[in-house]
Design an enzyme around this catalytic site. Structure first.
Site, PDB file in Angstrom:
ATOM      1  N   TYR A 105       0.865  -1.177   0.000  1.00 30.37           N
ATOM      2  CA  TYR A 105       0.000   0.000   0.000  1.00 30.37           C
ATOM      3  C   TYR A 105       0.900   1.225   0.000  1.00 30.37           C
ATOM      4  CZ  TYR A 105      -3.310   3.517   1.683  1.00 30.37           C
ATOM      5  OH  TYR A 105      -4.083   4.639   1.808  1.00 30.37           O
ATOM      6  N   GLU A 192      -3.821   7.297  -4.035  1.00 28.53           N
ATOM      7  CA  GLU A 192      -3.656   6.038  -3.301  1.00 28.53           C
ATOM      8  C   GLU A 192      -3.438   4.876  -4.253  1.00 28.53           C
ATOM      9  OE1 GLU A 192      -6.282   4.514   0.282  1.00 28.53           O
ATOM     10  OE2 GLU A 192      -7.074   3.743  -1.596  1.00 28.53           O
TER      11      GLU A 192
END
Ligand code: GDP
Ligand code: MN
Length: 398
Positions: A105, A192
């Site tokens: 991530y 993101e």
């Protein structure tokens, strides 16, 4: 403003980030044609992904792999019939299916408290990061970019090592800096990548190699900065916007829907917030924040009324106008017209002070509107009217 994955990926590509190739398909036939192209170019399989502005598409069945063009067509037609979290799937992203080794991530976001861009990473990618943050906050690594110098190489390198990506140091540094660059270039709130994936590919000689790639992308743009980027207006997905938001923007009104029963029509953001506070103090819950802006004319008032009444939870309306540039009598005319056209009858309490307040008061009296001299009084009356209109035990009126 949220934008679709495919659009987010186009912004990342423009900033030089590694993104796997993709096409957007609007039908199963288009998805099939795209799949044929990727398979012909050497992909072992293709991935088909629902383009909807919600997370967790994978879990919901909106991300699927297919090994042949036939299968891609079938999968596409199944996904195109789906609704994910209430949203109808209208488009698909089609690309070569990645052979994933590991998922990470990595995201850049605005840290308002620190007034800096925050880079957040985790070796536990792919899954919902909120869950990781709640269960194991230590599994998230974060670093602030410098306000003038941006993200420095050593910061990105430290992030790489913390994530166990020391073997992909240069790629991590480039991607981390690219995320910050994307934030700045488009005035984004959030960029993101989840997952940022190590994927297995073959090099020109056919030997296996591993590299880092942005497999998913979520970008939200700062609405307030949109005037600086007129071209980004085209990235807005009207299909997925609340019709109320679309109408509010078209009318030049600032409207935010809330959960209460008292519709508020106010001019000025500060006054709107004060009005909401006083509704709460009087024991009620505002149904919305609505700033009709300075100098609003009758037609704007009518549009504001339509927006308020479109919310079935609204049981009473509180109009609070401080006439400066806005003329009280204009607003009163707007209210009278709006009431004549309104779709359902809802009690309304009006307080208008300032410019042309007396003319407004005369108009409203003749039209038999409920008025109030002070804001406290208006709030109390609106709350009482909403209570009277709402069945005992609370809940929305039928
Ligand atoms: P999200 O669920 O909306 O976040 O959509 P993602 O694009 O992140 O996909 C969800 C998951 O599907 C990823 O975490 C991957 O595990 C998997 N996935 C996505 N793309 C591919 C792909 O090209 N190949 C493989 N094998 N899995 C993929
Ligand atoms: Mn994802």
């Amino acid at each position: 403003m949220k934008i679709q994955e495919a659009d987010a990926k186009s912004l990342l590509l423009a900033q030089g980030l590694p993104v796997p190739p993709y096409e957007v398909a609007r039908s199963a036939a288009e998805a099939r044609a795209a799949a044929e192209r990727f398979l012909a170019a050497g992909a072992d399989q293709v991935v088909l992904k629902a383009q909807v502005l919600v997370g967790g598409r994978g879990k919901a069945g909106g991300v699927k792999l297919a090994g042949t063009a036939d299968e891609a067509e079938q999968v596409a037609s199944a996904i195109l019939r789906m609704t994910i979290k209430g949203i109808t799937v209208r488009r698909l992203l089609v690309g070569p299916g990645a052979d994933i080794v590991r998922e990470f991530y990595l995201a850049a976001l605005v840290d308002r408290t620190a007034r800096r861009i925050l880079l957040m990473g985790s070796a536990e990618g792919g899954v919902e990061i909120e869950q990781v943050a709640a269960d194991r906050p230590e599994a998230i690594v974060s670093v602030h970019a410098h306000p003038q110098l941006g993200l420095l190489d050593w910061q990105a390198r430290r992030m790489a090592f913390a994530l166990g990506l020391g073997g992909h140091l240069r790629a991590v540094v480039a991607i981390a800096r690219g995320l910050v660059a994307t934030m700045l270039a488009y005035d984004a709130d959030l960029v993101e990548i989840n997952p940022l994936a190590i994927v297995r590919e073959r090099d020109a000689a056919g030997d296996p190699i591993e590299r880092l790639t942005c497999l998913d992308a979520k970008v939200t743009l700062d609405d307030s900065a949109l005037p600086r980027h007129p071209e980004q207006e085209g990235l807005r997905d009207l299909d997925e916007e609340d019709p109320t938001d679309v109408e509010a923007r078209a009318e030049g009104l600032t409207f935010i829907k809330l959960d209460g029963t008292i519709g508020c029509m106010v001019n000025g953001a500060g006054l709107a917030m004060t009005t909401m506070d006083l509704v709460k103090r009087a024991g009620g819950e505002p149904a919305n924040f609505l700033d009709i802006g300075g100098g609003a004319r009758a037609d704007k008032v009518e549009a504001a009324m339509r927006l308020i009444l479109a919310d079935p939870n609204v049981a009473a309306i509180l109009v609070n106008i401080f006439g400066g540039i806005t003329r009280g009598d204009e607003v009163a005319h707007g209210l009278i017209d709006a009431r004549a056209k309104q779709s359902r009858s809802v009690p309304m309490v009006v307080r208008i002070v300032g410019t042309n307040a007396e003319e407004a008061a005369t108009l409203l009296r003749e039209a038999r509107f409920e008025t109030a001299a002070t804001l406290d009084e208006a709030a109390a009356k609106a709350v009482a009217a909403a209570r009277a209109a709402t069945p005992a035990g609370g809940g929305a009126p039928a």
